[in-house]
Design an enzyme around this catalytic site. Structure first.
Site, PDB file in Angstrom:
ATOM      1  N   SER A 114       5.870 -43.004  -3.202  1.00 34.66           N
ATOM      2  CA  SER A 114       5.318 -41.742  -3.709  1.00 34.66           C
ATOM      3  C   SER A 114       6.414 -40.692  -3.829  1.00 34.66           C
ATOM      4  CB  SER A 114       4.205 -41.224  -2.789  1.00 34.66           C
ATOM      5  OG  SER A 114       4.735 -40.826  -1.533  1.00 34.66           O
ATOM      6  N   ILE A 120       9.348 -38.143  -4.620  1.00 33.89           N
ATOM      7  CA  ILE A 120      10.684 -38.254  -5.196  1.00 33.89           C
ATOM      8  C   ILE A 120      11.194 -39.686  -5.145  1.00 33.89           C
ATOM      9  CG2 ILE A 120      13.095 -37.562  -4.825  1.00 33.89           C
ATOM     10  CD1 ILE A 120      11.948 -34.790  -4.017  1.00 33.89           C
ATOM     11  N   SER A 162      17.854 -31.843   2.291  1.00 32.44           N
ATOM     12  CA  SER A 162      16.948 -30.742   1.938  1.00 32.44           C
ATOM     13  C   SER A 162      17.698 -29.431   2.013  1.00 32.44           C
ATOM     14  CB  SER A 162      15.771 -30.713   2.904  1.00 32.44           C
ATOM     15  OG  SER A 162      15.058 -29.485   2.807  1.00 32.44           O
ATOM     16  N   TYR A 214      13.050 -30.771  11.339  1.00 32.84           N
ATOM     17  CA  TYR A 214      13.310 -31.351  10.024  1.00 32.84           C
ATOM     18  C   TYR A 214      14.598 -30.777   9.434  1.00 32.84           C
ATOM     19  CZ  TYR A 214      12.530 -32.571   5.092  1.00 32.84           C
ATOM     20  OH  TYR A 214      12.654 -33.040   3.807  1.00 32.84           O
ATOM     21  N   LYS A 267      18.110 -32.741   8.556  1.00 30.68           N
ATOM     22  CA  LYS A 267      18.708 -32.728   7.225  1.00 30.68           C
ATOM     23  C   LYS A 267      20.158 -32.241   7.275  1.00 30.68           C
ATOM     24  CE  LYS A 267      15.351 -34.581   5.129  1.00 30.68           C
ATOM     25  NZ  LYS A 267      15.497 -35.861   4.419  1.00 30.68           N
ATOM     26  N   THR A 301       5.364 -32.558  -3.809  1.00 29.39           N
ATOM     27  CA  THR A 301       5.144 -33.952  -3.447  1.00 29.39           C
ATOM     28  C   THR A 301       4.029 -34.022  -2.398  1.00 29.39           C
ATOM     29  OG1 THR A 301       6.713 -33.967  -1.599  1.00 29.39           O
ATOM     30  CG2 THR A 301       7.604 -34.423  -3.809  1.00 29.39           C
TER      31      THR A 301
END
Length: 350
Positions: free
Chosen positions: A81, A83, A208, A233, A237, A268
């Protein structure tokens, strides 16, 4: 317009920008440096949105995306799903043999069938692997290596933003397990097959823009008492970008290109689930999954000699890894110890 600076003429009022920062970044402001968040938010609003992609794309060269890569083998993690799906489809449409690495067999099979139907390329395959499990990654890698096929492109796309503290069965914080440890392990384990494709091999790690808001830290599994998934997160990244630098340096003589990139703010399923307030605040302004995947595909198609080893890319151009006055640059000096720690945690031989 100077592409290196990633500037775009977007006319917004100070009031509108302030409202955006207040609404979209409230979940982050309690735990991240307010200054970094504000700088990142303003920079992102001007550069990461759908309108910014439209502006930046005026500088794109259509011929860069017209290569046929039939005969090249590409692995895309998290490909069912978002990207990852758009990346797998884009590579398949250009003739590549694509291996979609997905955690969920049913969703992976549905995406596989759809991509084959859309592209007419039957050389698209599903590999089931949970990136949060070192056992799974090791087993997948061992089985895949037995195919003895050169890997021309490895796209480390699988990612997770879990807002609550979750510990895997192997004892790792879940975000870290997927975003960092799994990414590290699959890249290291695929090295023999990447070397078989040298000097035409490359590893593309999808980071990100959120990493701009934090420095690199040795606290990989977030030891703070109050867990903050969004901050973790962003920290993960940041590690990915520094790891890419480390890989480019460590394997500089192997004929493999290592690049990180970020897709901008794309709409997304993962973003909608993990950051609902962010998605709502930017309704109508987020990029499509195809726009988010554009630079991944562009990197996959470019000869390594045209790219900068260890660089961070955005909208088909090298991008800064640190924002002005954010005080994150010096933190990358710790990547050596982090790399060694990841090697130990993953159980890979020295």
């Amino acid at each position: 317009m100077e592409r290196g600076a990633l500037q775009v003429r977007v006319h917004i009022s100070i009031g509108a920008l302030a409202m955006f920062l207040l609404k979209a970044y409230t979940p982050l402001r309690s735990s991240l440096c307010a200054w970094r968040v504000s700088v990142f938010g303003a920079y992102g609003y001007l550069n990461f949105t759908k309108s910014a992609f439209s502006e930046h794309s005026k500088m794109f060269k259509p011929e860069d995306m017209q290569a046929n890569i039939e005969g090249k083998n590409c692995i895309v993690t998290g490909a069912n799903s978002g990207i990852g799906y758009a990346t797998a489809e884009g590579l398949a449409s250009r003739g590549a043999t694509v291996y979609m690495v997905c955690r969920n067999k049913e969703r992976g099979e549905a995406a596989l069938s759809e991509i084959k139907s859309k592209t007419g390329n039957q050389n698209v395959h599903l590999e089931v692997c949970d990136l949060s499990s070192i056992r799974d990654v090791t087993s997948f890698s061992s089985n895949f290596i037995s195919k003895n096929v050169p890997v021309h492109v490895l796209v480390n796309n699988a990612g997770l933003l879990e807002n609550n503290r979750v510990t895997t069965s192997e004892g790792f914080e879940l975000n870290f397990a997927v975003n960092v440890l799994g990414t590290y392990a699959i890249t290291e384990l695929m090295m023999p097959l990447l070397e078989k494709a040298a000097p035409d091999a490359k590893v593309i790690t999808v980071s990100s823009g959120g990493m701009y808001s934090v420095p690199l830290t040795n606290d990989l599994q977030f030891s703070e008492e109050k867990f903050d998934g969004a901050k973790q997160y962003a920290l993960n990244k940041r590690v990915q970008v520094a790891l890419t630098e480390k890989w480019a340096e460590k394997y500089s003589n192997k004929g493999i290109g290592f690049y990180s990139m970020h897709p901008g703010w794309a709409e997304t399923p993962g973003v909608a689930k993990s950051l609902p307030s962010f998605t709502k605040s930017l309704s109508g302004k987020l990029r499509t999954r195809e726009e988010g995947a554009d630079t991944i595909i562009w990197l996959a198609l470019q000869p390594n000699e045209k790219l900068v080893p260890g660089a961070f890319y955005f909208d088909r151009s090298e991008a800064p890894k640190h924002l002005a006055f954010a005080a994150t640059k010096s933190s990358h000096a710790t990547i050596g110890s982090i790399y060694d720690h990841l090697r130990s945690l993953s159980g890979l031989a020295q």
